[in-house]
Design a protein around this motif. Sequence first.
Motif, PDB file in Angstrom:
ATOM      1  N   SER A  43      -0.202  16.610   3.358  1.00  0.00           N
ATOM      2  CA  SER A  43      -1.187  16.615   2.290  1.00  0.00           C
ATOM      3  C   SER A  43      -2.588  16.370   2.838  1.00  0.00           C
ATOM      4  O   SER A  43      -3.557  16.978   2.383  1.00  0.00           O
ATOM      5  N   GLY A 110      -6.143  13.244  -0.375  1.00  0.00           N
ATOM      6  CA  GLY A 110      -4.826  13.870  -0.417  1.00  0.00           C
ATOM      7  C   GLY A 110      -3.780  13.062   0.325  1.00  0.00           C
ATOM      8  O   GLY A 110      -2.648  12.901  -0.148  1.00  0.00           O
ATOM      9  N   ALA A 114      -0.680  11.300  -1.692  1.00  0.00           N
ATOM     10  CA  ALA A 114       0.690  11.748  -1.375  1.00  0.00           C
ATOM     11  C   ALA A 114       1.523  10.604  -0.816  1.00  0.00           C
ATOM     12  O   ALA A 114       2.707  10.460  -1.157  1.00  0.00           O
TER      13      ALA A 114
END
Length: 184
Positions: A43, A110, A114
Amino acid sequence: MQNPFLPPPKKSLQEMTQEEQAEQGAQQIMAVISSCPGKAIMSGVSGYVLGGFFGIFMASMAYDTPVGTGIQNNPLSQMQDLPLKQQMKIQFKDMLARTYSSAKNFGYIGMIFAGVECGVESFRAKNDIYNGTIAGCITGGGLAIKSGPQAALVGCAGFAAFSSAIDLYMRSENGRPPANDYDM
């Protein structure tokens, strides 16, 4: 005779066929990708790439006033007065800075989201919409905590709402299909 309930004994790579080697490699890759660190790294890398494209796009929209040239009494405040070579140099330097900043931020967010979502899902042992909501709250609050408790609460609520909306949209495909294609 081998017990059918036990897994077959492990073979070395030299003893395996090409198909068995490929299957073992695929299983190892899937094990890494399915782990929480693997999801977080994937991610983060994906966010870095997406953020880079976003940064290039946004920088291309702002070539008339690059960063640092809008200061009063600055000889560089009027971009059109500069020679073309110097304009290009300033614009590409600005584009690189914006691209890197955006890529770094998208990748960081991200990766954190994640990783937290995977940890929450592992802890709860459920795969539902609340994992994304909880992870969004933790991520948003964590990113805003340096600005104080009120900012952390707003960050928590905002990121949780956004995560929930995205998760609801992504899971809406799992609903029952319509009776025909005309009644959507």
